[in-house]
Design an enzyme around this catalytic site. Structure first.
Site, PDB file in Angstrom:
ATOM      1  N   TYR A 142       0.779  -1.175   0.103  1.00 44.35           N
ATOM      2  CA  TYR A 142       0.038  -0.046   0.043  1.00 44.35           C
ATOM      3  C   TYR A 142       1.016   1.028  -0.107  1.00 44.35           C
ATOM      4  O   TYR A 142       1.388   1.641   0.912  1.00 44.35           O
ATOM      5  CB  TYR A 142      -0.969   0.026   1.172  1.00 44.35           C
ATOM      6  CG  TYR A 142      -1.908   1.162   1.455  1.00 44.35           C
ATOM      7  CD1 TYR A 142      -2.137   1.746   0.206  1.00 44.35           C
ATOM      8  CD2 TYR A 142      -2.827   1.134   2.394  1.00 44.35           C
ATOM      9  CE1 TYR A 142      -3.254   2.809   0.470  1.00 44.35           C
ATOM     10  CE2 TYR A 142      -4.003   1.835   2.680  1.00 44.35           C
ATOM     11  CZ  TYR A 142      -4.213   2.895   1.742  1.00 44.35           C
ATOM     12  OH  TYR A 142      -5.042   3.922   1.690  1.00 44.35           O
ATOM     13  N   LYS A 170      -1.627  -1.299  -3.841  1.00 47.60           N
ATOM     14  CA  LYS A 170      -2.578  -0.226  -4.151  1.00 47.60           C
ATOM     15  C   LYS A 170      -1.916   0.967  -4.065  1.00 47.60           C
ATOM     16  O   LYS A 170      -1.354   1.527  -3.096  1.00 47.60           O
ATOM     17  CB  LYS A 170      -3.438  -0.511  -2.751  1.00 47.60           C
ATOM     18  CG  LYS A 170      -4.503   0.441  -2.624  1.00 47.60           C
ATOM     19  CD  LYS A 170      -5.120   0.680  -1.415  1.00 47.60           C
ATOM     20  CE  LYS A 170      -6.061   1.666  -1.507  1.00 47.60           C
ATOM     21  NZ  LYS A 170      -7.033   1.896  -0.092  1.00 47.60           N
TER      22      LYS A 170
END
Length: 300
Positions: A142, A170
């Site tokens: 992330y 992400k």
């Protein structure tokens, strides 16, 4: 590894960064979470990302995180992927949460860049490798430097892509050039983490999105990807543009997306509940503006 083949979406294309519903008193609302999860999957979400930024992970306990994963897994069964946010600023704690998520039935773990301490790139790489080595689940990196203070630099991504369990990203880096560099040289599956980038990233080789706005309009966002896959890129662009006013209201109103989404879901009579301090609920004027843009999108 350099590749010319498009990466496969390991958790599906259309993922929702699901809120964590709370009761009026602020307790974890498991019934509400099950209802919301079922609705999101029924409305087109391939996967649900729990205990992330939108899920208020900084203010939920380890036990609440694990309990939520278990409840959502039971609610959606095998109809959707469940990815559990486990990232903290502490490597040992992150490993512990990853192991708990694995036991609770998650399909993958989302690991955010350690925040506040701002580790250099070699320490950052070691952190992600330690988590991936400790847990049998596939790992989603992330990258959100606006919140953590540290970017996962493209060269670091290239090295991390060599780990067999680090499979996806992400992407909230707002570095489209750097993202394309990694896409061109690895098999990492890139998910747009900013709703305004859903179509743009998909068009250059991303595999889908992890969307906050999907909490309220899952079908509308999935339709963008469906149109693109059908070869109607003009329609995909129009659908993305139609969603832009709501995306702006939810994500760029000066409030965290958790606050705006929970305000809108509550106004629609859907499970949400309050936010936990230090966040504060959206005021009436903000909610009315969100409702207006939501209704305009549905009427379009």
């Amino acid at each position: 590894m350099t590749t010319t083949a498009a990466p496969r979406p390991p958790f599906g294309r259309a993922l929702c960064a699901m809120i964590t519903p709370f009761t009026a008193s602020g307790a974890l609302d498991l019934d509400g979470a099950r209802l919301l999860a079922d609705r999101l999957v029924s409305e087109g979400c391939d996967g649900l990302v729990l205990n992330g930024t939108t899920g208020e992970s900084p203010t939920t306990t380890d036990e609440e995180k694990t309990t939520l994963v278990r409840a959502v897994r039971e609610a959606v069964g095998n109809r959707a992927s469940v990815v559990a946010g486990v990232g903290t600023f502490d490597t040992r704690h992150t490993v512990e949460l990853a192991l708990r998520a694995e036991k609770a039935g998650a399909d993958g773990v989302l690991v955010v860049t350690p925040y506040y301490s701002r580790p250099p790139q070699d320490a950052l790489e070691a952190h992600f490798r330690e988590v991936a080595d400790a847990c049998a689940l596939p790992v989603v990196l992330y990258d959100i430097p606006g919140r953590t203070g540290t970017r996962i630099e493209p060269d670091t991504m290239l090295r991390l892509a060599e780990h067999p369990r680090i499979v996806a990203v992400k992407d909230c880096s707002y570095d489209f050039l750097g993202t394309q560099k990694v896409l061109a040289q690895t098999e990492l599956a890139y998910y747009a983490g900013c709703d305004e980038h859903n179509l743009a990233l998909y068009a250059v080789g991303g595999v889908g999105y992890v969307s906050t706005v999907a909490n309220v309009v899952p079908r509308r966002l999935r339709a963008v990807l469906d149109a693109f896959d059908a070869g109607d890129t003009a329609l995909a662009a129009r659908l993305q543009q139609r969603a832009t006013p709501l995306i702006e209201s939810v994500m760029s109103s000066g409030l965290p997306g958790t606050v705006t989404v929970k305000g809108l879901l509550s106004a629609l009579g859907l499970p949400a509940g309050p936010v936990r301090a230090p966040l504060r609920p959206a005021d009436r004027e903000t909610v009315d503006g969100l409702l207006a843009r939501y209704e305009r999108l549905l009427a379009d």
